[in-house]
Scaffold this motif. Structure first.
Motif, PDB file in Angstrom:
ATOM      1  N   HIS A 195     -44.370  45.038  34.176  1.00 33.30           N
ATOM      2  CA  HIS A 195     -42.947  45.355  34.290  1.00 33.30           C
ATOM      3  C   HIS A 195     -42.712  46.517  33.535  1.00 33.30           C
ATOM      4  O   HIS A 195     -41.600  46.819  32.862  1.00 33.30           O
ATOM      5  N   SER A 196     -43.642  47.508  33.920  1.00 32.82           N
ATOM      6  CA  SER A 196     -43.270  49.027  33.574  1.00 32.82           C
ATOM      7  C   SER A 196     -42.293  49.667  34.155  1.00 32.82           C
ATOM      8  O   SER A 196     -42.000  49.848  35.010  1.00 32.82           O
ATOM      9  N   ASN A 197     -41.458  50.528  33.305  1.00 37.05           N
ATOM     10  CA  ASN A 197     -40.389  51.221  34.011  1.00 37.05           C
ATOM     11  C   ASN A 197     -40.713  52.802  34.009  1.00 37.05           C
ATOM     12  O   ASN A 197     -40.149  53.355  34.174  1.00 37.05           O
ATOM     13  N   SER A 198     -42.107  52.843  33.876  1.00 32.51           N
ATOM     14  CA  SER A 198     -42.254  54.541  33.707  1.00 32.51           C
ATOM     15  C   SER A 198     -42.963  54.954  35.180  1.00 32.51           C
ATOM     16  O   SER A 198     -43.213  54.246  36.054  1.00 32.51           O
ATOM     17  N   ALA A 199     -43.244  56.162  35.432  1.00 25.43           N
ATOM     18  CA  ALA A 199     -43.711  56.780  36.340  1.00 25.43           C
ATOM     19  C   ALA A 199     -45.040  57.406  36.066  1.00 25.43           C
ATOM     20  O   ALA A 199     -45.351  57.521  34.995  1.00 25.43           O
ATOM     21  N   THR A 200     -45.897  57.756  37.059  1.00 24.53           N
ATOM     22  CA  THR A 200     -47.028  58.270  36.715  1.00 24.53           C
ATOM     23  C   THR A 200     -47.246  59.310  37.619  1.00 24.53           C
ATOM     24  O   THR A 200     -46.418  59.761  38.533  1.00 24.53           O
ATOM     25  N   HIS A 201     -48.484  60.424  37.361  1.00 25.28           N
ATOM     26  CA  HIS A 201     -48.391  61.684  37.831  1.00 25.28           C
ATOM     27  C   HIS A 201     -49.952  61.700  38.468  1.00 25.28           C
ATOM     28  O   HIS A 201     -50.854  61.424  37.878  1.00 25.28           O
ATOM     29  N   ARG A 202     -49.851  61.722  39.796  1.00 24.87           N
ATOM     30  CA  ARG A 202     -51.236  61.632  40.726  1.00 24.87           C
ATOM     31  C   ARG A 202     -51.676  60.479  40.537  1.00 24.87           C
ATOM     32  O   ARG A 202     -53.064  60.223  40.854  1.00 24.87           O
ATOM     33  N   GLY A 203     -51.027  59.425  40.151  1.00 28.52           N
ATOM     34  CA  GLY A 203     -51.793  58.041  40.259  1.00 28.52           C
ATOM     35  C   GLY A 203     -52.487  57.729  38.968  1.00 28.52           C
ATOM     36  O   GLY A 203     -52.486  58.275  38.005  1.00 28.52           O
ATOM     37  N   ALA A 204     -53.273  56.583  39.192  1.00 29.79           N
ATOM     38  CA  ALA A 204     -54.028  56.047  37.919  1.00 29.79           C
ATOM     39  C   ALA A 204     -55.587  56.972  37.921  1.00 29.79           C
ATOM     40  O   ALA A 204     -56.625  56.298  38.364  1.00 29.79           O
ATOM     41  N   GLY A 205     -55.289  58.247  37.509  1.00 26.80           N
ATOM     42  CA  GLY A 205     -56.500  58.860  37.687  1.00 26.80           C
ATOM     43  C   GLY A 205     -57.641  58.516  36.425  1.00 26.80           C
ATOM     44  O   GLY A 205     -58.691  59.015  36.692  1.00 26.80           O
ATOM     45  N   LYS A 206     -57.121  57.868  35.618  1.00 29.40           N
ATOM     46  CA  LYS A 206     -58.402  57.289  34.570  1.00 29.40           C
ATOM     47  C   LYS A 206     -59.078  56.089  35.159  1.00 29.40           C
ATOM     48  O   LYS A 206     -60.086  56.165  34.795  1.00 29.40           O
ATOM     49  N   TYR A 207     -58.430  55.490  36.170  1.00 29.39           N
ATOM     50  CA  TYR A 207     -59.336  54.584  36.909  1.00 29.39           C
ATOM     51  C   TYR A 207     -59.805  54.746  38.242  1.00 29.39           C
ATOM     52  O   TYR A 207     -60.778  54.117  38.733  1.00 29.39           O
TER      53      TYR A 207
END
Length: 51
Positions: free
Chosen positions: A6-18
Motif C-alpha cells: 500500500h505504498s503511496n510513492s512513485a518510482t523513477h525508472r522502475g525498480a532498478g535495484k532489482y
C-alpha cells in the motif's frame, strides 16, 4: 526482497535495484510494491522514434 504494501510513492525508472531500469520487469516489481506511479526517461531519435 521486502515488499512495501500500500505504498503511496512513485518510482523513477522502475525498480532498478532489482531489475534493469526502464523495463517491463521493473514495472512488474513496482506493481508488486503497490506504487501508484512510475516515471520513465524517454528520448526521441532523429526520426521521432521514442526510446
Amino acid at each position: 526482497m521486502a515488499l512495501l504494501l500500500h505504498s503511496n510513492s512513485a518510482t523513477h525508472r522502475g525498480a532498478g535495484k532489482y531489475t534493469p531500469e526502464n523495463t517491463l520487469a521493473s514495472l512488474r516489481i513496482d506493481a508488486e510494491y503497490c506504487h501508484k506511479m512510475v516515471k520513465f526517461d524517454v528520448t526521441l531519435s532523429e526520426y521521432d522514434v521514442a526510446f
